[in-house]
Scaffold this motif. Structure first.
Motif, mmCIF file in Angstrom:
data_model
loop_
_atom_site.group_PDB
_atom_site.id
_atom_site.type_symbol
_atom_site.label_atom_id
_atom_site.label_comp_id
_atom_site.label_asym_id
_atom_site.label_seq_id
_atom_site.Cartn_x
_atom_site.Cartn_y
_atom_site.Cartn_z
ATOM 1 N N PRO A 124 6.842 -7.086 2.921
ATOM 2 C CA PRO A 124 7.214 -7.422 1.543
ATOM 3 C C PRO A 124 6.363 -6.680 0.500
ATOM 4 C CG PRO A 124 7.166 -9.399 2.876
ATOM 5 C CD PRO A 124 6.605 -8.305 3.727
ATOM 6 N N GLU A 125 5.079 -6.475 0.805
ATOM 7 C CA GLU A 125 4.216 -5.751 -0.128
ATOM 8 C C GLU A 125 4.648 -4.290 -0.238
ATOM 9 O OE1 GLU A 125 -0.311 -4.020 -0.560
ATOM 10 O OE2 GLU A 125 0.298 -5.040 1.284
ATOM 11 N N VAL A 126 4.998 -3.673 0.905
ATOM 12 C CA VAL A 126 5.454 -2.278 0.882
ATOM 13 C C VAL A 126 6.745 -2.165 0.080
ATOM 14 C CG1 VAL A 126 6.318 -0.369 2.314
ATOM 15 C CG2 VAL A 126 4.290 -1.656 3.025
ATOM 16 N N LEU A 127 7.669 -3.091 0.309
ATOM 17 C CA LEU A 127 8.930 -3.088 -0.432
ATOM 18 C C LEU A 127 8.684 -3.245 -1.930
ATOM 19 C CD1 LEU A 127 11.428 -5.240 1.686
ATOM 20 C CD2 LEU A 127 11.531 -2.778 1.228
ATOM 21 N N ARG A 146 -4.534 0.036 -0.944
ATOM 22 C CA ARG A 146 -4.796 -1.253 -1.616
ATOM 23 C C ARG A 146 -5.604 -2.193 -0.729
ATOM 24 N NH1 ARG A 146 0.553 -0.351 -3.588
ATOM 25 N NH2 ARG A 146 1.442 -1.546 -1.853
ATOM 26 N N ALA A 147 -5.395 -2.100 0.587
ATOM 27 C CA ALA A 147 -6.130 -2.953 1.529
ATOM 28 C C ALA A 147 -7.541 -2.449 1.788
ATOM 29 C CB ALA A 147 -5.356 -3.048 2.848
ATOM 30 N N GLY A 148 -7.886 -1.292 1.205
ATOM 31 C CA GLY A 148 -9.227 -0.741 1.379
ATOM 32 C C GLY A 148 -9.446 -0.093 2.740
ATOM 33 N N SER A 152 -7.415 7.519 0.418
ATOM 34 C CA SER A 152 -6.446 8.395 -0.243
ATOM 35 C C SER A 152 -5.188 8.520 0.599
ATOM 36 C CB SER A 152 -7.049 9.791 -0.436
ATOM 37 O OG SER A 152 -7.274 10.409 0.832
ATOM 38 N N THR A 153 -4.131 9.054 -0.038
ATOM 39 C CA THR A 153 -2.896 9.336 0.696
ATOM 40 C C THR A 153 -3.160 10.344 1.801
ATOM 41 O OG1 THR A 153 -1.606 8.913 -1.311
ATOM 42 C CG2 THR A 153 -0.503 10.094 0.457
ATOM 43 N N THR A 154 -4.006 11.326 1.520
ATOM 44 C CA THR A 154 -4.331 12.348 2.521
ATOM 45 C C THR A 154 -4.938 11.705 3.764
ATOM 46 O OG1 THR A 154 -4.693 13.999 0.802
ATOM 47 C CG2 THR A 154 -5.657 14.445 2.949
ATOM 48 N N GLU A 155 -5.868 10.780 3.560
ATOM 49 C CA GLU A 155 -6.481 10.094 4.701
ATOM 50 C C GLU A 155 -5.444 9.242 5.437
ATOM 51 O OE1 GLU A 155 -10.089 6.936 5.781
ATOM 52 O OE2 GLU A 155 -9.931 7.739 3.734
#
Length: 286
Positions: A124-127, A146-148, A152-155
């Motif tokens: 639900p969070e992704v949606l 967001r969950a830490g 980054s997106t790269t990571e």
């Protein structure tokens, strides 16, 4: 004639971080004369972008199609940029709907794999983060950020996460079928970042020649994921095959560091692209 032309950008209709309206305003502020909106497998951003189009900016309506070449095993995923096609062409509409539905199922399976390993992300969070846009791995990457769990997106796209361990195949369109569908819908197909070896496997030049024979119109050469040698190779191949060459940012907002207009398309190539279309027209505001 326009001389600052960026033909590959993404909005929140897929996996960008700017809404279509914000995207066209940002394009004007970046000094672009022409921008293409090319969200993954969807035309949902077209109307909001048109409504918000700033004066003096031309909008090219397009999409980036998720395709696959089955000439090798496993098949090679690739992307086809489709410009100025009829968004109501029934066969193309049906294929895009199929791919979008499969993207949702794939995303849900990836999240289930993560949760099975104790990773605290929820579907639900992704949606909610996708906000109605075509679901992609960047939306799951944002949940991991967001969950830490990653910085980054790269990571997030690295081998420990969505790059290998939690990567699942997509339902894509056979690339020959996609080229024919786009042409039948009056559109102009251009192969996106065809030599970007840093993204993974690339296809042989022979395949591109075969695609040109069935209607491929251009190659995206100038792109941040191409090295100088790769860009030169694509330029040479396009000249050999009589294909037009585009340059584009592949802008995704804050999902990527590249800026609008980082790479651009020559006016002559743009004129050829527009002339080759019979689906919808480019649009200029005021």
């Amino acid at each position: 004639m326009a001389d600052r032309i960026d033909l590959h950008t993404h909005s929140t209709a897929s996996d960008g971080t700017l809404s279509p309206a914000e995207l066209v305003r940002a394009a004007a502020e970046a000094g672009l004369d022409v921008v293409a909106i090319t969200d993954h497998d969807t035309t949902d951003g077209w109307q909001p972008a048109l409504r918000a189009l700033p004066s003096g900016l031309r909008l090219v309506r397009g999409a980036e199609l998720s395709c696959r070449w089955y000439g090798e095993q496993p098949p090679v995923p690739l992307h086809l940029l489709a410009y100025l096609f009829d968004p109501d062409a029934p066969e193309l509409v049906a294929e895009l709907a199929r791919v979008r539905t499969a993207r949702v199922a794939r995303g849900e399976r990836i999240v289930a794999l993560l949760r099975a390993d104790g990773v605290d992300v929820s579907w639900p969070e992704v949606l909610a983060g996708a906000a109605g846009g075509t679901i992609g791995r960047p939306h799951i990457a944002q949940a991991l950020i967001r969950a830490g769990l990653v910085a980054s997106t790269t990571e997030a796209f690295g081998p420990d996460w969505l790059g290998v361990r939690y990567r699942l195949p997509k339902e894509d369109i056979d690339v020959f079928h996609a080229v024919r569908l786009v042409r039948a819908a009056g559109g102009v197909p251009v192969f996106a970042h065809p030599r970007a070896s840093r993204r993974g496997r690339i296809v042989p030049d022979e395949l591109i020649a075969e695609l040109a024979a069935v209607g491929l119109v251009g190659l995206e050469a100038d792109h941040e994921d191409h090295s100088p040698d790769e860009r030169a190779h694509v330029h040479g191949l396009a000249a050999e095959l009589g294909l037009l060459v585009t340059g584009s940012s592949d802008f995704h907002g804050t999902h990527k560091s590249v800026r609008l207009g980082a790479f651009t398309t020559e006016a002559e190539a743009y004129e050829r692209l527009v002339a080759a279309s019979s689906g919808v027209t480019e649009v200029a505001s005021g």
